[in-house]
Design a protein around this motif. Structure first.
Motif, PDB file in Angstrom:
ATOM      1  N   LEU A 336      43.763  32.920  46.472  1.00 49.94           N
ATOM      2  CA  LEU A 336      42.948  34.118  46.308  1.00 49.94           C
ATOM      3  C   LEU A 336      42.929  34.930  47.600  1.00 49.94           C
ATOM      4  O   LEU A 336      43.045  36.158  47.580  1.00 49.94           O
ATOM      5  CB  LEU A 336      41.521  33.708  45.904  1.00 49.94           C
ATOM      6  CG  LEU A 336      40.644  34.822  45.384  1.00 49.94           C
ATOM      7  CD1 LEU A 336      41.266  35.472  44.165  1.00 49.94           C
ATOM      8  CD2 LEU A 336      39.260  34.292  45.044  1.00 49.94           C
ATOM      9  N   ARG A 373      40.152  38.367  37.081  1.00 60.08           N
ATOM     10  CA  ARG A 373      39.084  38.845  37.961  1.00 60.08           C
ATOM     11  C   ARG A 373      39.000  40.368  38.008  1.00 60.08           C
ATOM     12  O   ARG A 373      38.014  40.917  38.471  1.00 60.08           O
ATOM     13  CB  ARG A 373      39.314  38.342  39.373  1.00 60.08           C
ATOM     14  CG  ARG A 373      38.972  36.893  39.548  1.00 60.08           C
ATOM     15  CD  ARG A 373      39.100  36.486  41.000  1.00 60.08           C
ATOM     16  NE  ARG A 373      39.289  35.054  41.048  1.00 60.08           N
ATOM     17  CZ  ARG A 373      40.452  34.465  40.884  1.00 60.08           C
ATOM     18  NH1 ARG A 373      41.531  35.193  40.702  1.00 60.08           N
ATOM     19  NH2 ARG A 373      40.559  33.169  40.901  1.00 60.08           N
ATOM     20  N   ASP A 374      40.050  41.040  37.562  1.00 60.46           N
ATOM     21  CA  ASP A 374      40.091  42.497  37.687  1.00 60.46           C
ATOM     22  C   ASP A 374      38.857  43.137  37.070  1.00 60.46           C
ATOM     23  O   ASP A 374      38.384  42.714  36.018  1.00 60.46           O
ATOM     24  CB  ASP A 374      41.351  43.055  36.997  1.00 60.46           C
ATOM     25  CG  ASP A 374      42.616  42.605  37.712  1.00 60.46           C
ATOM     26  OD1 ASP A 374      42.474  41.969  38.775  1.00 60.46           O
ATOM     27  OD2 ASP A 374      43.715  42.869  37.207  1.00 60.46           O
ATOM     28  N   THR A 380      35.194  39.103  30.588  1.00 58.99           N
ATOM     29  CA  THR A 380      36.639  39.206  30.688  1.00 58.99           C
ATOM     30  C   THR A 380      37.121  40.315  29.773  1.00 58.99           C
ATOM     31  O   THR A 380      36.549  40.566  28.721  1.00 58.99           O
ATOM     32  CB  THR A 380      37.297  37.891  30.257  1.00 58.99           C
ATOM     33  OG1 THR A 380      36.717  37.478  29.031  1.00 58.99           O
ATOM     34  CG2 THR A 380      37.091  36.815  31.285  1.00 58.99           C
TER      35      THR A 380
ATOM     36  N   LYS B 229      33.707  35.828  32.655  1.00 59.99           N
ATOM     37  CA  LYS B 229      34.695  35.334  33.610  1.00 59.99           C
ATOM     38  C   LYS B 229      34.343  33.913  34.043  1.00 59.99           C
ATOM     39  O   LYS B 229      35.229  33.088  34.248  1.00 59.99           O
ATOM     40  CB  LYS B 229      34.753  36.266  34.820  1.00 59.99           C
ATOM     41  CG  LYS B 229      35.416  37.585  34.494  1.00 59.99           C
ATOM     42  CD  LYS B 229      35.423  38.542  35.661  1.00 59.99           C
ATOM     43  CE  LYS B 229      36.087  39.854  35.225  1.00 59.99           C
ATOM     44  NZ  LYS B 229      35.980  40.894  36.243  1.00 59.99           N
ATOM     45  N   GLU B 233      36.735  30.672  33.772  1.00 58.45           N
ATOM     46  CA  GLU B 233      37.035  29.804  34.913  1.00 58.45           C
ATOM     47  C   GLU B 233      36.769  28.346  34.599  1.00 58.45           C
ATOM     48  O   GLU B 233      37.562  27.471  34.928  1.00 58.45           O
ATOM     49  CB  GLU B 233      36.196  30.222  36.130  1.00 58.45           C
ATOM     50  CG  GLU B 233      36.699  31.481  36.789  1.00 58.45           C
ATOM     51  CD  GLU B 233      35.937  31.816  38.056  1.00 58.45           C
ATOM     52  OE1 GLU B 233      36.533  32.386  38.968  1.00 58.45           O
ATOM     53  OE2 GLU B 233      34.725  31.516  38.132  1.00 58.45           O
ATOM     54  N   ILE B 249      40.996  29.871  41.670  1.00 56.74           N
ATOM     55  CA  ILE B 249      39.616  29.588  41.303  1.00 56.74           C
ATOM     56  C   ILE B 249      39.040  28.599  42.310  1.00 56.74           C
ATOM     57  O   ILE B 249      39.670  27.593  42.622  1.00 56.74           O
ATOM     58  CB  ILE B 249      39.546  29.014  39.866  1.00 56.74           C
ATOM     59  CG1 ILE B 249      39.933  30.093  38.859  1.00 56.74           C
ATOM     60  CG2 ILE B 249      38.164  28.472  39.566  1.00 56.74           C
ATOM     61  CD1 ILE B 249      40.175  29.583  37.458  1.00 56.74           C
TER      62      ILE B 249
END
Lengths: 517, 392
Positions: A336, A373-374, A380, B229, B233, B249
């Motif tokens: 990341l 993550r956008d 999501t 999200k 994850e 992650i």
């Protein structure tokens, strides 16, 4: 045992096997003779392994009959297969690491009477002598190379009295020298009257070793040919069902290569204190495919994972030169953090379902693994990934019932296309691939080579870890050879030979080449 | 070799094959048949052992929940608590974090509420109740955080750790109630005069607000696991920790975050019990729901809407068993537990038949199957069923 040479060792008649709506084998008929080597060819998902698994007792056919020496048999379990003299060496070895070769070989046989390891070892030695295996029965598995482990697997089936041997992609993990040795052994076994089936994707090996070739396409046997009467081009065409162009291009990039990633003295020590990478230094260029050759386990995985930020690095540096010429250190950053530096680094790992993809999730959900993550929302967004998934499925010709199919249920080649498709879709500057075509059929493999070349022409720095030296020599601009975690040298594939690379892989080449140019 | 092959020429009488592309009505059909068969077996058991009329016994079982509005509402009340715990465990289980510590987390939540009821009874309910909710959630979260932290830091085994935390919680509650009860045999109902910390009645029932909270929670959890999200994850992490690392992650953070959520919701269930049902605390306050909820969550494939159904069924069986125990002297507690167990056993077993089918030997080997199992079952063979075996 049949005395009459005309009766085939194995005769499969009208074998059909369905998995739900998918027909893996459709009325397949196949004869395997004693004292012959039969190559089984076919694309991914054409039903080669399924057909052989039915001989090995792992599956039971829905229809059809199997005859051994002309007598109909029913093979309900691997145990039945063994007692009928059928032995299969699978692609993935099934050995207990902490046991010795002998212990692994006699494991599960359940012979009556006292356990006599000495007698077993003696029997193993005599098998090795007969066929020319190089094996120490008292060696532990964890001390063995991949090729030695494979030897244990083959000796295991011979020890159990197999006279019909099925080898599933035996050369996928071997060096050219090891392959030669294996082929000598296979020839010895053939001369001993054993019936041998070899499943492989490497057509030049088929040409070299087999007596006859059986070709499967979409679960059907499309023909059996004497190897001497069929060319590699014809084999491919019959496998795929139409004409295929068989050459790997090495296009000259439009923009000249520039140095992009600098790796200096990279050293990785694993949890057990073993040095996996030992002061490896090299650089990666844009618009170039850098091949990495080496026996599997020579540090390829650690090298790639170090660059991708997934590996704890002992010492050394990995620097990325960004567009304005600044050097960014990647060591000590996780994936990341690397992405947040603005570096689009794509990575196709060796373990597709264990690292690159989530097996239980569908194609769309896997496509969004990198991009979920956008946006700032806590939710999501599946709309964009879904569109991308549709495009990848379409462009790369992924064979899937729908986008909602869990990737675990796709065949190996299609899983790989989803993974490669996703990694390329992010328009990377650096692309790392580990065994990108392992287990892929010829058609899919060439598609992947094309994709890599496209990326190279886009100016991407590509790292290609491969196992097929022919492919590495044809595709890559440079080949880096790793031997036991050390850099054995970097060579130009246009001027070197396969044998020279093979020698370097086993650590035979000079060490002064370590400092690369 | 020859004699071996001679005896091996017959196809096995029954084979097990994986079912593919099953429709929802078929899978539910299998389950309904399973329940029916369970009732038949139970009938044999009841009649064989006691000579009673099984239909009559079933009728009485039915009344445990459906005889009166009171019975029905008690069932709903208990179900809502069980459901709440199952919902709490869901995020952790989707992450494949085996939180067996629901019992302890519920109990710690209950303890927080009880503490406030005992020492904060001077506060107005408008302040006390929110405080109880917060503290209960916090206590539950802490109880879940401890094993999660050890897991994230040193990769300890969470199953053992969370299990052991239950016993620690039980004994803390035992120790404290021993002090509070003084010379009395038990703690008794708290704040009977002031009703401090008691949920206000809503629609005539004290537990009604909690029921509504749980219903809302179910929807939120459903959205959380499938649409957020965070939910994405934790699903990735649950399937493959390596893929999670690969995708950038933060594994430790997700473990801690998810377990804090899981524990906090368990704590909330503890609050619900103390403030809306029991108005007191004992080591049995959690009712074993921390464990039962594990069954609920997995039987429902970790989907909140099915959990509602399963938790209702389990409570229904429980109430029914209690009812027949009081109605018949010959069917004591143990006998009714056997009846409940048989029903559960069949439901669990039915999952096997949802996933697999039996293939019997055909009469004419070598002939094409007259009707392939898929066709005879009317399966519109959907495509979602390529099997691994179909690969080459």
């Amino acid at each position: 045992m049949s005395d009459h040479p005309k009766i085939p060792a194995v005769s499969m008649r009208g074998i059909t096997k369905r998995f739900g709506s998918v027909t893996a084998n459709n009325h397949c008929s196949l004869d395997i003779q004693n004292g012959e080597i039969l190559a089984l060819l076919g694309e991914n998902g054409s039903g080669k392994t399924t057909l052989m698994n039915m001989l090995a007792g792992l599956y039971y056919p829905d229809e059809g009959q199997i005859f051994l020496d002309g007598r109909e048999v029913s093979i309900n379990s691997p145990h039945d297969a063994f007692s009928l003299g059928i032995g299969m060496v699978h692609q993935h070895f099934k050995l207990v690491d902490v046991l010795t070769a002998t212990e692994n070989i006699i494991l599960g046989i359940g012979e009556k009477g006292k356990l006599d390891l000495k007698a077993a070892a003696a029997k193993i030695r005599s098998i090795c002598e007969t066929y020319g295996f190089d094996l120490n029965p008292d060696q532990k598995i964890y001390d063995m190379s991949v090729s030695q482990k494979q030897t244990v697997e083959i000796v295991k089936v011979l020890y159990r009295g197999a006279r019909i041997l099925i080898l599933d992609e035996p050369t996928a993990v071997l060096t050219p020298q090891e392959t030669d040795r294996l082929f000598t052994i296979i020839h010895n076994m053939k001369d001993d009257g054993k019936a041998i089936v070899i499943i492989t994707h490497k057509l030049n090996e088929v040409k070299r070793i087999s007596d006859r070739v059986a070709i499967l396409r979409k679960g059907e046997c499309v023909g059996v040919y004497p190897t001497s009467e069929i060319s590699i081009q014809e084999m491919t065409d019959r496998m795929v069902g139409h004409k295929v162009v068989l050459n790997i291009e090495r296009p000259v990039p439009k923009t000249p290569p520039e140095q992009k990633i600098f790796i200096r003295n990279l050293t990785v020590v694993d949890e057990d204190g073993l040095t996996r990478l030992d002061h490896v230094s090299f650089y990666m260029n844009t618009s170039e495919i850098l091949g990495v050759a080496g026996i599997s386990g020579s540090g390829q995985k650690e090298l790639l994972e170090s660059i991708a930020g997934l590996q704890r690095v002992q010492s050394g540096s990995i620097e990325y030169k960004d567009d304005s010429g600044n050097l960014l250190e990647l060591v000590g950053r996780d994936p990341l953090e690397i992405a947040r530096l603005g570096i689009t680094l794509s990575f196709v790992p060796e373990d597709r379902l264990g690292m690159g993809l989530v097996g239980d999730m569908d194609i769309t959900d896997n496509i969004m693994l990198r991009s979920f993550r956008d946006g700032r929302s806590v939710f999501t967004n599946r709309r964009t990934p879904k569109k991308l998934a549709g495009k990848i499925v379409n462009d790369l010709d992924v064979k899937t019932p729908s986008l909602a199919t869990p990737v675990r249920k796709l065949s190996g080649g299609n899983v790989q296309k989803v993974l490669v498709g996703r990694e390329i879709a992010s328009a990377p500057r650096v692309l790392l691939t580990a065994y990108a075509v392992r287990g892929l059929d010829i058609n899919s493999a060439y598609q992947i080579y094309d994709l890599l070349n496209q990326q190279k022409e886009r100016g991407v720095a590509v790292l290609y870890v491969g196992e097929d030296l022919d492919v590495l020599m044809a595709l890559c601009d440079k080949i880096m050879v790793l031997a036991g975690g050390k850099l054995a040298g970097i060579v130009d594939p246009r001027v070197t030979t396969k044998e020279a690379i093979g020698l370097m892989m086993t650590g035979g080449a000079g060490k002064e080449e370590q400092k690369n140019g | 070799m020859a004699e071996l092959s001679a005896e091996k020429t017959r196809e096995p009488f029954i084979r097990i094959a994986r079912r593919t592309g099953i429709h929802w009505y078929q899978s539910w059909g299998v389950r309904v048949v399973a329940v029916f068969l369970a009732l038949v077996v139970n009938a044999l058991f009841i009649h064989g052992v006691t000579g009673l009329n099984p239909v009559e016994v079933y009728r009485i079982m039915w009344t445990g929940t459906f005889e009166s509005k009171y019975n029905f509402l008690t069932t709903l009340r208990d179900m809502s608590i069980l459901y709440c715990v199952a919902l709490a465990l869901t995020p952790a289980f989707r992450m494949r974090f085996w939180n067996i510590g629901g019992e302890g987390q519920v109990l710690m939540g209950a303890l927080a509420s009880a503490l406030l009821m005992i020492y904060g009874d001077q506060l107005p309910n408008g302040l006390l109740l929110p405080l109880m909710i917060l503290c209960s959630a916090a206590f539950g979260a802490v109880w879940a955080f401890i094993p999660a932290w050890f897991k994230a830091k040193w990769n300890t085994n969470e199953t053992l750790f969370t299990l052991m935390m239950n016993y620690v919680a039980i004994n803390i509650v035992n120790a404290l109630t021993n002090i509070w009860r003084g010379a009395k045999s038990s703690l008794g109902t708290l704040n009977t005069q002031t009703k401090a910390g008691w949920w206000p009645k809503f629609l005539g029932y004290r537990f009604m607000p909690f029921l509504l909270i749980v219903a809302a929670l179910a929807i939120l959890i459903k959205i959380y696991i499938h649409r957020s999200k965070h939910g994405y994850e934790l699903s990735v992490l649950g399937d493959s920790p390596n893929t999670a690392r690969y995708a950038g992650i933060n594994v430790k953070k997700v473990i801690l975050r998810t377990m804090i959520l899981s524990g906090a919701l368990c704590g909330l269930a503890g609050f619900g019990i103390v403030s809306g049902v029991d108005m007191t605390i004992s080591s049995g306050t959690a009712r074993g729901y921390g464990f039962t909820a594990i069954i609920v969550a997995w039987l429902a494939h970790l989907e909140p809407e099915y959990m509602a159904l399963i938790s209702f069924l389990l409570i229904f069986l429980d109430k029914g068993a209690a009812q027949i125990t009081s109605a018949y002297s010959v069917l004591n507690d143990y006998a009714s537990q056997v009846i409940t167990a048989i029903i559960l056993f069949f439901i669990l077993g039915s999952e096997f038949f949802v996933n697999y089918r039996l293939v019997f030997r055909r009469r004419y080997p070598g002939m094409p199957a007259p009707a392939s199992a898929a066709a005879s079952a009317g399966v519109q063979t959907t495509d979602a069923d390529r099997k691994e075996g179909a690969r080459s």
